[in-house]
Design an enzyme around this catalytic site. Structure first.
Site, PDB file in Angstrom:
ATOM      1  N   GLY A 164     -26.890 -48.875  27.649  1.00 15.10           N
ATOM      2  CA  GLY A 164     -26.681 -48.358  29.009  1.00 15.10           C
ATOM      3  C   GLY A 164     -25.243 -47.972  29.297  1.00 15.10           C
ATOM      4  O   GLY A 164     -24.812 -47.964  30.437  1.00 15.10           O
ATOM      5  N   ARG A 296     -39.856 -47.601  19.454  1.00 17.96           N
ATOM      6  CA  ARG A 296     -40.997 -47.602  20.395  1.00 17.96           C
ATOM      7  C   ARG A 296     -41.355 -46.155  20.713  1.00 17.96           C
ATOM      8  O   ARG A 296     -40.678 -45.236  20.257  1.00 17.96           O
ATOM      9  CB  ARG A 296     -40.589 -48.304  21.680  1.00 17.96           C
ATOM     10  CG  ARG A 296     -39.318 -47.685  22.237  1.00 17.96           C
ATOM     11  CD  ARG A 296     -38.948 -48.210  23.591  1.00 17.96           C
ATOM     12  NE  ARG A 296     -37.558 -47.909  23.913  1.00 17.96           N
ATOM     13  CZ  ARG A 296     -37.103 -46.755  24.354  1.00 17.96           C
ATOM     14  NH1 ARG A 296     -37.924 -45.738  24.528  1.00 17.96           N
ATOM     15  NH2 ARG A 296     -35.825 -46.564  24.620  1.00 17.96           N
TER      16      ARG A 296
HETATM   17  P1  ADP Z   1     -25.591 -46.910  24.966  1.00 19.00           P
HETATM   18  O1  ADP Z   1     -26.401 -47.618  23.917  1.00 19.00           O
HETATM   19  O2  ADP Z   1     -24.650 -47.822  25.702  1.00 19.00           O
HETATM   20  O3  ADP Z   1     -26.410 -46.049  25.876  1.00 19.00           O
HETATM   21  P2  ADP Z   1     -24.941 -44.781  23.109  1.00 19.00           P
HETATM   22  O4  ADP Z   1     -24.222 -45.107  21.853  1.00 19.00           O
HETATM   23  O5  ADP Z   1     -26.412 -44.547  23.012  1.00 19.00           O
HETATM   24  O6  ADP Z   1     -24.616 -45.932  24.186  1.00 19.00           O
HETATM   25  O7  ADP Z   1     -24.263 -43.559  23.794  1.00 19.00           O
HETATM   26  C1  ADP Z   1     -24.594 -43.152  25.095  1.00 19.00           C
HETATM   27  C2  ADP Z   1     -24.225 -41.694  25.318  1.00 19.00           C
HETATM   28  O8  ADP Z   1     -22.812 -41.528  25.167  1.00 19.00           O
HETATM   29  C3  ADP Z   1     -24.845 -40.709  24.339  1.00 19.00           C
HETATM   30  O9  ADP Z   1     -26.123 -40.283  24.757  1.00 19.00           O
HETATM   31  C4  ADP Z   1     -23.849 -39.575  24.338  1.00 19.00           C
HETATM   32  O10 ADP Z   1     -24.097 -38.730  25.462  1.00 19.00           O
HETATM   33  C5  ADP Z   1     -22.526 -40.290  24.534  1.00 19.00           C
HETATM   34  N1  ADP Z   1     -21.865 -40.562  23.231  1.00 19.00           N
HETATM   35  C6  ADP Z   1     -22.149 -41.580  22.400  1.00 19.00           C
HETATM   36  N2  ADP Z   1     -21.397 -41.518  21.297  1.00 19.00           N
HETATM   37  C7  ADP Z   1     -20.602 -40.442  21.425  1.00 19.00           C
HETATM   38  C8  ADP Z   1     -19.579 -39.849  20.624  1.00 19.00           C
HETATM   39  N3  ADP Z   1     -19.203 -40.353  19.452  1.00 19.00           N
HETATM   40  N4  ADP Z   1     -18.967 -38.738  21.087  1.00 19.00           N
HETATM   41  C9  ADP Z   1     -19.311 -38.214  22.287  1.00 19.00           C
HETATM   42  N5  ADP Z   1     -20.242 -38.730  23.093  1.00 19.00           N
HETATM   43  C10 ADP Z   1     -20.888 -39.831  22.680  1.00 19.00           C
END
Ligand code: ADP
Length: 645
Positions: A164, A296
């Site tokens: 999140g 899932r």
């Molecule tokens: P969480 O598990 O907290 O939701 P994520 O790793 O899934 O975090 O990342 C959430 C969002 O952040 C991604 O959908 C993307 O939009 C952005 N994001 C994540 N990693 C990167 C990155 N290396 N560079 C740019 N944006 C990123």
């Protein structure tokens, strides 16, 4: 195949799972919280078991109670849906220990994808590209800073236990690193009880492209990609498949990487491998990196179903019951293009605040798939996610599917709560989105234009005025309404902070003129009202609330006539009719003592009953109209005796 399954979820996903399961002849057991006892998923089910209180911890998260419910109802398997217990490996262990089948991956596969750093190391070993960065165990701040320099700026610090967006920090300049690291660690400690972080190169202009996979525990296939780049604060808003601009080479590379990821953890069932893609320079086979795997079924799975013709829930049940994967990779192909829009009860102008309300009217358009868990009369409560439905459109090309989505959104009718329909419609009409130029920053960049409310058209107000006066059906002023000569009425509508005084004047048997502020709208009857020649919108009335649907749903309120009824004239002695109508009940007679607020009579007008109350204590001097009588606006109905000086 199972004879009976239990669905450990609620709302649209519980209904979605039941639709496929019941079509396969499988009995479905629903579970529900107290407030959901009458919910759609309970009504659809073949049997239902109550779990307890409204809070998820007292109901949908009670793994023990859910397993007990499965045992007593003869279910052989549990489908978790998404959210709640769907990615909880301890629940999977407990389900299997009870001799039941969990419709999904093994607890081990879920655990392997649970922590970001471990999952990424595993994927790296399996030959899946990951974002360049640092995934090491050495969490010494000095060491992390050295690693940050190696990775290069801008970069992201992420909590390894994150979710999140919590514990995530963008660092653009080296001098900001130490401070950002401290803050990310503090946030991660509070949120997850684990302050370990990883460092990742920040991808500018990122796109979120995910691949649907399906495994049988050993081998896996992929069902192509979905583009979920249209996000607001990391929440997906509109998803589509296939991804705009996708090339056959990149699709093959991403599909192969996703299958490697699934096979590396012996994945069974439906899963999604999420990738971040560098969208700054077109899609290139070397420009995508693993982000995480969701173990899932995803909310947005219907767009994949639309373009592949596969029913993913049917596949889940088949594979969980021991059948082989229904199709091989070669047998899977893409037909056309699909979009999904997430319809929420939310207050967009107030900053997308979740909203609640009872749906006095809910109607989805023909020609679109609407996955919903609520019906007219149901309440969107503060206890759960405020999603009303997902609208899915499938067309032969992206342009056609997008037009279908725009139309479906304009034809969706929701009354009783505010929704994000107007915002979704504005997105569907967004020029850049129309050209397929998507990235995760699109919504934030254009948020003002996307949430701007256009002026309410005079024709919309005019239509609401006719509805308010009960004139929205075929014109009836040549008969009953002739009583109220001259044929002209006024009505005041409220919309937000605005007040719209309207005057409706009859011009001919099938024509009226409606004065809305300085604008005049001509209404003509042609099997329905037309306003300045244009057909009226669908609309709905619930008591004093009138909702006009269309590109922009507008909700009008009639001022409460009680306000005026108790504001009696003649020094509070006279009770008058606030509007033309019929006196349907008379509760007092001359000589009777009344107290302030007592109901004296009921007037039926504008299709509603209005109570007329005494404005003060007193004694009824005379009743001036008989029960059942028609009265004009302002007609004197009841007179109280003069107050003693
Ligand atoms: P969480 O598990 O907290 O939701 P994520 O790793 O899934 O975090 O990342 C959430 C969002 O952040 C991604 O959908 C993307 O939009 C952005 N994001 C994540 N990693 C990167 C990155 N290396 N560079 C740019 N944006 C990123």
């Amino acid at each position: 195949m199972f004879d009976t399954i239990l669905i450990a979820n609620r709302g649209e996903i519980a209904c979605r799972v039941m639709r496929s399961a019941q079509a396969m002849g499988v009995r479905c057991v629903a579970v529900h919280s107290d407030v959901d006892a009458g919910a759609m998923h309970v009504q659809m089910a073949d049997a239902a078991v109550s779990l307890g209180g409204a809070a998820p911890a007292e109901s949908y998260l009670r793994g023990d109670a859910i397993i007990a419910a499965a045992k007593t109802t003869g279910a052989q398997a549990i489908h978790p849906g998404y959210g709640f217990l769907s990615e909880n490996p301890d629940f999977v262990d407990a389900v299997e220990a009870a001799g039941l089948v969990f419709i999904g991956p093994s607890a081990d596969a879920i655990r392997k994808m649970g922590l970001k750093d471990a999952a990424k190391r595993l994927m790296q070993d399996a030959g899946v590209p990951i974002v360049p960065g640092y995934l090491g165990d050495d969490q010494d701040p000095g060491h992390l800073e050295v690693e940050a320099h190696r990775v290069g700026y801008p970069l992201l610090i992420k909590a390894v236990a994150g979710g999140g967006g919590k514990g995530m920090r963008l660092v653009e300049r080296p001098e900001d690193f130490v401070n950002a690291l401290e803050r990310a660690k503090a946030e991660a400690r509070t949120a997850f009880g684990n302050d370990a972080v990883l460092i990742e190169k920040f991808i500018e202009q990122p796109r979120h492209i995910e691949v649907q996979v399906f495994g049988d525990g050993q081998t896996a296939v992929h069902l192509f990609e979905r583009d979920c780049s249209l996000q607001r604060r990391h929440q997906k808003v509109i998803e589509e498949a296939p991804a705009p601009g996708m090339t056959p080479e990149m699709r093959a590379a991403m599909g192969a990487a996703a299958v490697r990821a699934a096979e590396a953890i012996g994945y069974k069932g439906a899963g999604t491998v999420e990738f971040i893609v560098d969208g700054s320079d077109g899609l290139r086979p070397e420009g995508f990196w693993f982000m995480e795997m969701n173990t899932r079924l995803q909310v947005e799975h219907p767009v994949t179903e639309a373009i592949t013709g596969v029913d993913l829930v049917e596949w889940q049940l088949l594979v969980a019951s021991g059948a082989p994967l229904p199709l091989t990779q070669d047998q899977l192909s893409i037909t056309g293009h699909a979009f999904e829009a997430r319809l929420y009860a939310e207050d967009v102008p107030a900053g997308f605040l979740p909203a609640t309300g009872t749906l006095s009217h809910l109607q989805f358009p023909q020609g679109a798939r609407a996955d919903s868990g609520v019906r007219t009369g149901d309440t969107i409560s503060p206890h759960y996610d405020p999603m009303i439905a997902k609208l899915i459109c499938h067309g032969p090309s992206r342009a056609v599917a997008l037009r279908q989505l725009e139309r479906a959104l304009a034809e969706t009718q929701v009354a009783g709560t505010v929704t994000n329909l107007g915002f979704l419609g504005a997105l569907a009409r967004h020029e850049g989105f129309g050209r397929g130029e998507v990235d995760t920053g699109l919504i934030a960049r254009d948020i003002n234009a996307l949430t701007a409310l256009g002026p309410v058209p005079a024709a919309t107000v005019a239509q609401a005025a006719l509805v308010a006066l009960g004139l929205d059906d075929a014109p009836g002023w040549d008969s009953g309404f002739a009583l109220w000569q001259p044929l002209s009425w006024t009505v005041e509508l409220r919309e937000g902070d605005e007040t719209w005084p309207c005057r409706v004047t009859v011009i001919g048997p099938e024509e009226a003129r409606i004065q809305v502020n300085d604008t005049e709208v001509t209404a003509t009857w042609q099997d329905g009202w037309r306003f300045d020649g244009m057909p009226g919108q669908a609309c709905h009335r619930a008591g004093g609330t009138i909702t006009v649907f269309g590109h922009q749903t507008v909700t009008f309120h009639l001022p409460d006539p009680l306000d005026r009824a108790t504001g009696t004239t003649d020094g509070g002695n006279l009770i008058e009719a606030p509007m033309p109508g019929k006196l349907v009940a008379l509760h007092v007679k001359a000589g009777q003592a009344v107290s302030a607020g007592d109901r004296l009579a009921v007037l039926e007008a504008m299709k509603m009953e209005h109570s007329l109350a005494a404005g003060r204590d007193g004694v009824v001097a005379e009743v001036l109209v008989a029960e059942g009588g028609q009265v004009e606006a302002g007609a004197a109905l009841i007179r109280l005796e003069e107050e003693p000086a």
